[in-house]
Structures are given as structure tokens and as C-alpha cells.
Scaffold this motif. Structure first.
Motif, PDB file in Angstrom:
ATOM      1  N   ILE A 196      -3.992   2.732 -11.645  1.00 53.91           N
ATOM      2  CA  ILE A 196      -2.977   3.588 -12.252  1.00 53.91           C
ATOM      3  C   ILE A 196      -2.492   4.637 -11.256  1.00 53.91           C
ATOM      4  O   ILE A 196      -1.298   4.881 -11.110  1.00 53.91           O
ATOM      5  N   GLY A 197      -3.449   5.266 -10.571  1.00 55.17           N
ATOM      6  CA  GLY A 197      -3.102   6.354  -9.675  1.00 55.17           C
ATOM      7  C   GLY A 197      -2.221   5.928  -8.523  1.00 55.17           C
ATOM      8  O   GLY A 197      -1.241   6.609  -8.193  1.00 55.17           O
ATOM      9  N   SER A 198      -2.526   4.798  -7.872  1.00 59.26           N
ATOM     10  CA  SER A 198      -1.710   4.347  -6.747  1.00 59.26           C
ATOM     11  C   SER A 198      -0.315   3.944  -7.200  1.00 59.26           C
ATOM     12  O   SER A 198       0.675   4.218  -6.506  1.00 59.26           O
TER      13      SER A 198
ATOM     14  N   VAL B 148       1.319   5.169  -9.906  1.00 58.80           N
ATOM     15  CA  VAL B 148       2.022   6.405 -10.249  1.00 58.80           C
ATOM     16  C   VAL B 148       2.393   7.182  -8.991  1.00 58.80           C
ATOM     17  O   VAL B 148       3.500   7.742  -8.893  1.00 58.80           O
ATOM     18  N   PHE B 149       1.506   7.207  -8.023  1.00 56.23           N
ATOM     19  CA  PHE B 149       1.795   7.905  -6.771  1.00 56.23           C
ATOM     20  C   PHE B 149       3.034   7.319  -6.105  1.00 56.23           C
ATOM     21  O   PHE B 149       3.906   8.050  -5.617  1.00 56.23           O
ATOM     22  N   ALA B 150       3.123   5.999  -6.059  1.00 60.46           N
ATOM     23  CA  ALA B 150       4.255   5.352  -5.388  1.00 60.46           C
ATOM     24  C   ALA B 150       5.564   5.604  -6.124  1.00 60.46           C
ATOM     25  O   ALA B 150       6.616   5.778  -5.495  1.00 60.46           O
ATOM     26  N   VAL B 151       5.525   5.626  -7.449  1.00 62.47           N
ATOM     27  CA  VAL B 151       6.727   5.998  -8.205  1.00 62.47           C
ATOM     28  C   VAL B 151       7.156   7.408  -7.814  1.00 62.47           C
ATOM     29  O   VAL B 151       8.336   7.688  -7.562  1.00 62.47           O
ATOM     30  N   GLY B 152       6.170   8.308  -7.755  1.00 62.15           N
ATOM     31  CA  GLY B 152       6.466   9.684  -7.370  1.00 62.15           C
ATOM     32  C   GLY B 152       7.021   9.792  -5.963  1.00 62.15           C
ATOM     33  O   GLY B 152       7.920  10.604  -5.702  1.00 62.15           O
TER      34      GLY B 152
ATOM     35  N   SER C  38     -12.754  -0.480   3.603  1.00 58.54           N
ATOM     36  CA  SER C  38     -13.015  -0.351   2.167  1.00 58.54           C
ATOM     37  C   SER C  38     -11.943  -1.092   1.378  1.00 58.54           C
ATOM     38  O   SER C  38     -10.746  -0.923   1.634  1.00 58.54           O
ATOM     39  N   LEU C  39     -12.363  -1.890   0.416  1.00 54.91           N
ATOM     40  CA  LEU C  39     -11.405  -2.677  -0.354  1.00 54.91           C
ATOM     41  C   LEU C  39     -10.453  -1.809  -1.163  1.00 54.91           C
ATOM     42  O   LEU C  39      -9.336  -2.235  -1.477  1.00 54.91           O
ATOM     43  N   HIS C  40     -10.867  -0.600  -1.496  1.00 50.65           N
ATOM     44  CA  HIS C  40      -9.988   0.225  -2.313  1.00 50.65           C
ATOM     45  C   HIS C  40      -8.716   0.579  -1.569  1.00 50.65           C
ATOM     46  O   HIS C  40      -7.665   0.782  -2.190  1.00 50.65           O
TER      47      HIS C  40
ATOM     48  N   PHE D 166      -0.907  -1.926  -5.088  1.00 50.86           N
ATOM     49  CA  PHE D 166      -0.320  -1.318  -6.284  1.00 50.86           C
ATOM     50  C   PHE D 166       0.735  -0.277  -5.925  1.00 50.86           C
ATOM     51  O   PHE D 166       1.645  -0.012  -6.730  1.00 50.86           O
ATOM     52  N   ALA D 167       0.647   0.288  -4.733  1.00 48.91           N
ATOM     53  CA  ALA D 167       1.713   1.186  -4.291  1.00 48.91           C
ATOM     54  C   ALA D 167       3.013   0.423  -4.069  1.00 48.91           C
ATOM     55  O   ALA D 167       4.100   0.950  -4.326  1.00 48.91           O
ATOM     56  N   LEU D 168       2.917  -0.815  -3.611  1.00 46.70           N
ATOM     57  CA  LEU D 168       4.129  -1.632  -3.478  1.00 46.70           C
ATOM     58  C   LEU D 168       4.756  -1.901  -4.842  1.00 46.70           C
ATOM     59  O   LEU D 168       5.986  -1.867  -4.998  1.00 46.70           O
ATOM     60  N   LEU D 169       3.923  -2.167  -5.850  1.00 42.56           N
ATOM     61  CA  LEU D 169       4.450  -2.343  -7.208  1.00 42.56           C
ATOM     62  C   LEU D 169       5.088  -1.052  -7.714  1.00 42.56           C
ATOM     63  O   LEU D 169       6.153  -1.065  -8.339  1.00 42.56           O
TER      64      LEU D 169
END
Length: 426
Positions: free
Chosen positions: A140-142, A144-148, A390-392, A399-402
Motif C-alpha cells: 500500500i505504502g509504495s 500511495v507514495f508513487a501516486v503522491g 533485500s526483496l522489499h 508497486f511504485a510503477l503501478l
């Protein structure tokens, strides 16, 4: 002497040549004259603050501030961005910025493997990888961050160097960023128990050489895929920024090629790890600055669950100018101001349209919340995570691309444009 067959030589030349664009990249305009007053102010501020930090808190914080200043100079001169790179990739298929990311990530991963694998640190520090949990907060965070990012017009590092260069709308983004990070810290109890798995750091399973090798192979595949996508979509080129003429003048007054910026940032980021024992980060300082503001207004952030966590409690109890991330963040803004003044482009933009201002604040709030949920931003999670094996970090990037795709859909609502295939530049 053995020479490569003509077919293989042609493939190698094609691989190393620039990816095609619909039209040639425009030549960089000449840099304006040096802005002497901003240069004097930012230079004196940087020197005075470094002297104070060094005398009040010691050599280690002083060196971290110097590294921040250098990071700001490198970020501005290379205009190294994450927001624009993902926007150009998703909107028109120009992967130039993404390939610069790959160079930054691969070089940083190499330096991290050497430092962490050999336990080499300064000032008594022991370098450690940046591993983060794999869970809903990260997803969720990544996103939302990318939208921002796309609404606010900058990423975490981009916000800092844009503020340093005088971009007024990004000051609004920074204000929203601090507000969002503070809000998420205040409401930590609402999201701290989201389902997650333990961090997965590849070096724990296949050693540092194996982790490095896998990272480099994946990055190489990303470079090849992005080149293939760009060749098929034939996008507009990236716009050129003002630059001084001559190699020596270009070093001081910009602009630097993206590859040079990537290498410089990798070395400086590894310097932060070497000095402090932890990777370069950005957004934890925003939560700290917000908490200090709340405390100055009579609040008690020390009672929040976020600030009672190990590490966070010590951060809030100590002085801001001894905090690693605050020092590098402040240094980036001052360093970018010095670079922008040298390049003649430092300016305060006036008359920001209300829709742009709204998007800037909203985008900043979303980035602040997203960074806290995801455990970091494009620097602390994406760069530091991937470089640490790290896989994260990889999940954050995906998810930032999404989120970038979603953010591009929202930008027109605020009067913000997106690159189009028929544009002269993207």
C-alpha cells in the motif's frame, strides 16, 4: 589478434548505442550567469552549519553533513530524478531514466557488498543491510507514495534538491510531506499490525557475492527490456537543461550526464553507509521535524507509539543536528542551492496556480504517509533495499510503477500534463 565476427560486433555496437527516440535530443542551452547572492548565502550557510555541527556534535555528524552537501550538488547537476524517470517510462516508453537507476542500483549494490561483506566502517560503525518486511504496508505504502510523487512533482530526494534550487511549488510538496509523515507516525497504532512477513535479505541465504550477482543479473535484464520497449515505442527524447560550455565549467555549472550523476550518487550513498553504518535515507527526518514542530506547539509526540519504538525513541530524544538523516537532508538542500546558483538557475517561482499548489500539498501528504507505511521511500526502501539484496526493495519498485500509472491518470485533474508520443521532449 582475435576479432569479433561482424554480426557479433554489430550486436555489441547496437547494445552500447543510445536507444532510439522519435527526434534527436535538443542541444542544451547555455547556462545563465552565476547567481552571486544566492551562491554567497548558500555557501556561507553550508560552511557555518558544517563548522557548528563539527564543533558541537563531532566529526561523524560533520562528515554526514558534508556528504549531504555533495549529494545535493550531484542531484541537481545531473537532475537525477525518480518521478520523471518513471513518468517518462510509463507514459511514452522512454527508459533512459530507468537505465540510470539501474546503473545507480548496480554500483551501489557493488559498494554495499564490499562494505557490508567485509564489515568495513568508520567512527566505530558496522555497516548493515537495509532489510524491510514484506507485507500489506509495503504494498500500500509504495503505491500511495508513487501516486503522491506524480501529483507532488518530485520524489523524496527530488523534493529536497528542488526546494534547494528555489522551486516554490515543491516547498509546498515538502510541507505536505512533513505533514503526512507526522500524521502516519501519530496514527502508528492504526497500521502497525498489518499482515507481513519477515525481511528477506539474499545475502543471508546465498552470501554477499551471490546476492550481488543476482542483483546485477536482474538489473541487466531490466536494462535490456527497457531498451527493447523504447525501440518499439520510439518515444520523444528527454529535454536538455542549461549547461556551461567546456568540460571544467560543466563540472561546476552543470549539467552532468545521468550516468555521471548515478555514479556520484552511488559513491556518496556508500559514503553514508561507511560513516554511519546505515544506508542513505530521507523520510525519517520528516517525521522527526514534524514531531519537533508538534512539541514546539505544546504537543507531546514522545507519548506516541511510533516514538516509543527502539531507534525512534533515541532519535526524538537527541538533537536534530545530530540525526543522520536530518543532516544529509539539510545538506542536500544547501548543496542544491549552491549548485543551482553556480548554474545560474536558482530562482523563486511566484504565482503557483491553485490546482498545482493543491496537487503539491496532496502529493506530499501521500508520500509522507506512503513512506511510513512502506518503511521508506525511493531512497530508503527502493535504492537501499535493492542495493542491500533485500526483496522489499524490488517489491517497492514494482508497486511504485503501478502507483505511477495511477498517478498519471490523476495528474490532468490538477492541470498537470503528461508526456505524449508526439511531443518534442518528454
Amino acid at each position: 589478434m582475435t576479432t569479433a565476427p561482424p554480426a557479433e560486433a554489430a550486436k555489441t555496437a547496437a547494445l552500447l548505442s543510445p536507444s532510439p527516440t522519435s527526434v534527436p535530443r535538443p542541444k542544451a542551452p547555455a547556462a545563465p550567469p552565476v547567481r552571486r547572492v544566492p551562491l554567497a548565502v548558500s555557501g556561507l550557510l553550508g560552511a557555518a552549519l558544517t563548522a557548528y555541527v563539527w564543533s558541537a556534535h563531532g566529526a561523524k555528524p560533520g562528515v554526514l553533513l558534508l556528504l549531504g552537501l555533495a549529494l545535493g550538488i550531484a542531484l541537481f547537476h545531473s537532475r537525477f530524478g525518480f518521478t520523471s524517470a518513471w513518468r517518462q517510462l510509463v507514459a511514452v516508453g522512454n527508459g533512459t531514466g530507468l537505465r540510470a537507476h539501474a546503473l545507480l542500483l548496480g554500483t551501489t549494490a557493488t559498494l554495499f557488498a564490499l562494505l557490508i561483506g567485509t564489515k568495513t566502517g568508520l567512527f566505530g560503525s558496522v555497516p548493515a543491510p537495509s532489510g524491510g518486511p514484506l507485507g500489506f504496508g509495503l504494498l500500500i505504502g509504495s503505491f500511495v507514495f508513487a501516486v503522491g510523487m506524480q501529483l507532488g512533482g518530485a520524489c523524496a530526494s527530488g523534493t529536497l534538491f528542488a526546494v534547494g534550487s528555489g522551486q516554490t511549488s515543491i516547498v509546498l510538496t515538502l510541507g505536505g510531506f512533513i505533514g503526512g509523515a507526522t500524521l502516519a507516525a501519530w496514527q502508528f497504532d492504526l497500521w502497525k499490525d498489518l499482515p507481513s512477513l519477515e525481511p528477506v535479505v539474499m545475502a543471508d541465504h546465498i552470501g554477499w557475492f551471490g546476492s550481488w550477482a543476482v542483483t546485477i543479473l536482474v538489473l541487466a535484464a531490466i536494462v535490456l527490456i527497457s531498451r527493447s520497449v523504447q525501440a518499439r515505442r520510439n518515444p520523444p527524447p528527454i529535454g536538455a537543461v542549461p549547461s556551461a560550455r567546456g568540460a571544467a565549467a560543466r563540472v561546476l555549472r552543470g549539467s552532468w550526464p545521468l550516468a555521471v550523476g548515478a555514479l556520484a550518487l552511488a559513491v556518496l550513498g556508500a559514503g553514508v553507509l561507511l560513516v554511519s553504518g546505515g544506508a542513505w535515507g530521507v523520510t525519517s527526518a520528516f517525521s522527526l521535524w514534524g514531531a519537533e514542530l508538534v512539541r514546539a506547539l505544546g504537543g507531546h509526540p514522545e507519548s506516541w507509539s511510533w516514538w516509543q519504538q527502539p531507534g525512534n525513541k533515541e532519535m526524538l530524544a537527541g538533537p536534530v543536528l545530530a540525526d543522520k538523516t536530518s543532516l544529509t537532508d539539510i545538506g542536500i538542500m544547501i548543496g542544491a542551492a549552491v549548485a543551482a546558483a553556480l548554474g545560474g538557475t536558482w530562482t523563486l517561482h511566484r504565482g503557483v496556480p491553485w490546482r498545482t499548489a493543491t496537487a503539491a500539498v496532496l502529493g506530499g501528504v501521500l508520500m509522507g504517509i506512503g513512506a511510513r507505511l512502506a518503511g521508506g521511500c525511493n531512497i530508503g526502501a527502493y535504492l537501499a533495499g535493492i542495493a542491500s539484496g533485500s526483496l522489499h526493495g524490488w517489491v517497492w519498485g514494482g508497486f511504485a510503477l503501478l502507483g505511477t500509472w495511477a498517478g498519471l491518470k490523476l495528474r490532468p485533474l490538477f492541470g498537470l500534463g503528461n508526456p505524449k508520443p508526439g511531443d518534442g521532449v518528454c
